[in-house]
Design a protein around this motif. Sequence first.
Motif, PDB file in Angstrom:
ATOM      1  N   ILE A  27       0.855  -1.188   0.000  1.00 55.25           N
ATOM      2  CA  ILE A  27       0.000   0.000   0.000  1.00 55.25           C
ATOM      3  C   ILE A  27       0.892   1.239   0.000  1.00 55.25           C
ATOM      4  CG2 ILE A  27      -1.747   1.300   1.275  1.00 55.25           C
ATOM      5  CD1 ILE A  27      -2.579  -1.400   2.570  1.00 55.25           C
ATOM      6  N   VAL A  50      -2.789   7.487   4.532  1.00 56.96           N
ATOM      7  CA  VAL A  50      -3.240   6.102   4.424  1.00 56.96           C
ATOM      8  C   VAL A  50      -4.434   5.882   5.360  1.00 56.96           C
ATOM      9  CG1 VAL A  50      -2.595   3.678   4.691  1.00 56.96           C
ATOM     10  CG2 VAL A  50      -0.935   5.320   3.820  1.00 56.96           C
ATOM     11  N   SER A  51      -5.520   5.375   4.785  1.00 56.47           N
ATOM     12  CA  SER A  51      -6.731   5.115   5.560  1.00 56.47           C
ATOM     13  C   SER A  51      -6.668   3.734   6.210  1.00 56.47           C
ATOM     14  CB  SER A  51      -7.939   5.186   4.622  1.00 56.47           C
ATOM     15  OG  SER A  51      -9.056   4.566   5.187  1.00 56.47           O
ATOM     16  N   GLN A  52      -7.105   3.649   7.465  1.00 54.66           N
ATOM     17  CA  GLN A  52      -7.161   2.358   8.149  1.00 54.66           C
ATOM     18  C   GLN A  52      -8.121   1.418   7.425  1.00 54.66           C
ATOM     19  OE1 GLN A  52      -7.388   2.467  12.406  1.00 54.66           O
ATOM     20  NE2 GLN A  52      -8.215   0.401  12.539  1.00 54.66           N
ATOM     21  N   ASN A  53      -9.173   1.952   6.838  1.00 48.58           N
ATOM     22  CA  ASN A  53     -10.137   1.120   6.112  1.00 48.58           C
ATOM     23  C   ASN A  53      -9.485   0.386   4.952  1.00 48.58           C
ATOM     24  OD1 ASN A  53     -12.222   1.885   7.801  1.00 48.58           O
ATOM     25  ND2 ASN A  53     -12.884   3.557   6.478  1.00 48.58           N
ATOM     26  N   ILE A  54      -8.590   1.056   4.248  1.00 51.59           N
ATOM     27  CA  ILE A  54      -7.891   0.412   3.123  1.00 51.59           C
ATOM     28  C   ILE A  54      -7.026  -0.735   3.631  1.00 51.59           C
ATOM     29  CG2 ILE A  54      -6.089   0.765   1.377  1.00 51.59           C
ATOM     30  CD1 ILE A  54      -7.262   3.594   0.979  1.00 51.59           C
ATOM     31  N   ILE A  55      -6.324  -0.520   4.724  1.00 52.10           N
ATOM     32  CA  ILE A  55      -5.479  -1.563   5.300  1.00 52.10           C
ATOM     33  C   ILE A  55      -6.332  -2.760   5.715  1.00 52.10           C
ATOM     34  CG2 ILE A  55      -3.919  -2.142   7.192  1.00 52.10           C
ATOM     35  CD1 ILE A  55      -3.053   0.859   7.143  1.00 52.10           C
ATOM     36  N   GLU A  57      -9.223  -3.667   4.521  1.00 53.25           N
ATOM     37  CA  GLU A  57      -9.708  -4.351   3.314  1.00 53.25           C
ATOM     38  C   GLU A  57      -8.645  -5.285   2.746  1.00 53.25           C
ATOM     39  OE1 GLU A  57     -11.267  -1.708   0.329  1.00 53.25           O
ATOM     40  OE2 GLU A  57     -12.549  -0.694   1.800  1.00 53.25           O
ATOM     41  N   VAL A  58      -7.395  -4.825   2.725  1.00 58.11           N
ATOM     42  CA  VAL A  58      -6.299  -5.647   2.212  1.00 58.11           C
ATOM     43  C   VAL A  58      -6.138  -6.898   3.065  1.00 58.11           C
ATOM     44  CG1 VAL A  58      -3.779  -5.728   1.956  1.00 58.11           C
ATOM     45  CG2 VAL A  58      -5.061  -3.787   1.057  1.00 58.11           C
ATOM     46  N   ASP A  61      -8.988  -9.206   2.278  1.00 56.12           N
ATOM     47  CA  ASP A  61      -8.889  -9.733   0.912  1.00 56.12           C
ATOM     48  C   ASP A  61      -7.949 -10.931   0.819  1.00 56.12           C
ATOM     49  OD1 ASP A  61     -10.712  -7.913  -0.057  1.00 56.12           O
ATOM     50  OD2 ASP A  61      -9.207  -6.617  -1.016  1.00 56.12           O
TER      51      ASP A  61
END
Length: 68
Positions: A27, A50-55, A57-58, A61
């Motif tokens: 990321i 960097v958003s915690q939500n993106i982390i 999701e990864v 996933d």
Amino acid sequence: MKEIIIKVKGMMCGGCENRVKNAIKDIEGVENVIADHTTGEVIITTNDNVSQNIIEEVIEDIGYEVVK
């Protein structure tokens, strides 16, 4: 810089730690990742964009559960 701590369920070994670390390191803006399967914690050092939500999701996933 900011530090994000996420509880992750499903990491069972060093291989799991590496899988989580490598996915998060990809990321953009992530500086450092420490994953510990014994505590179930992932500690991420990022820039402020960097958003915690993106982390999260990864992590999900690749097959692990984020404990909220």
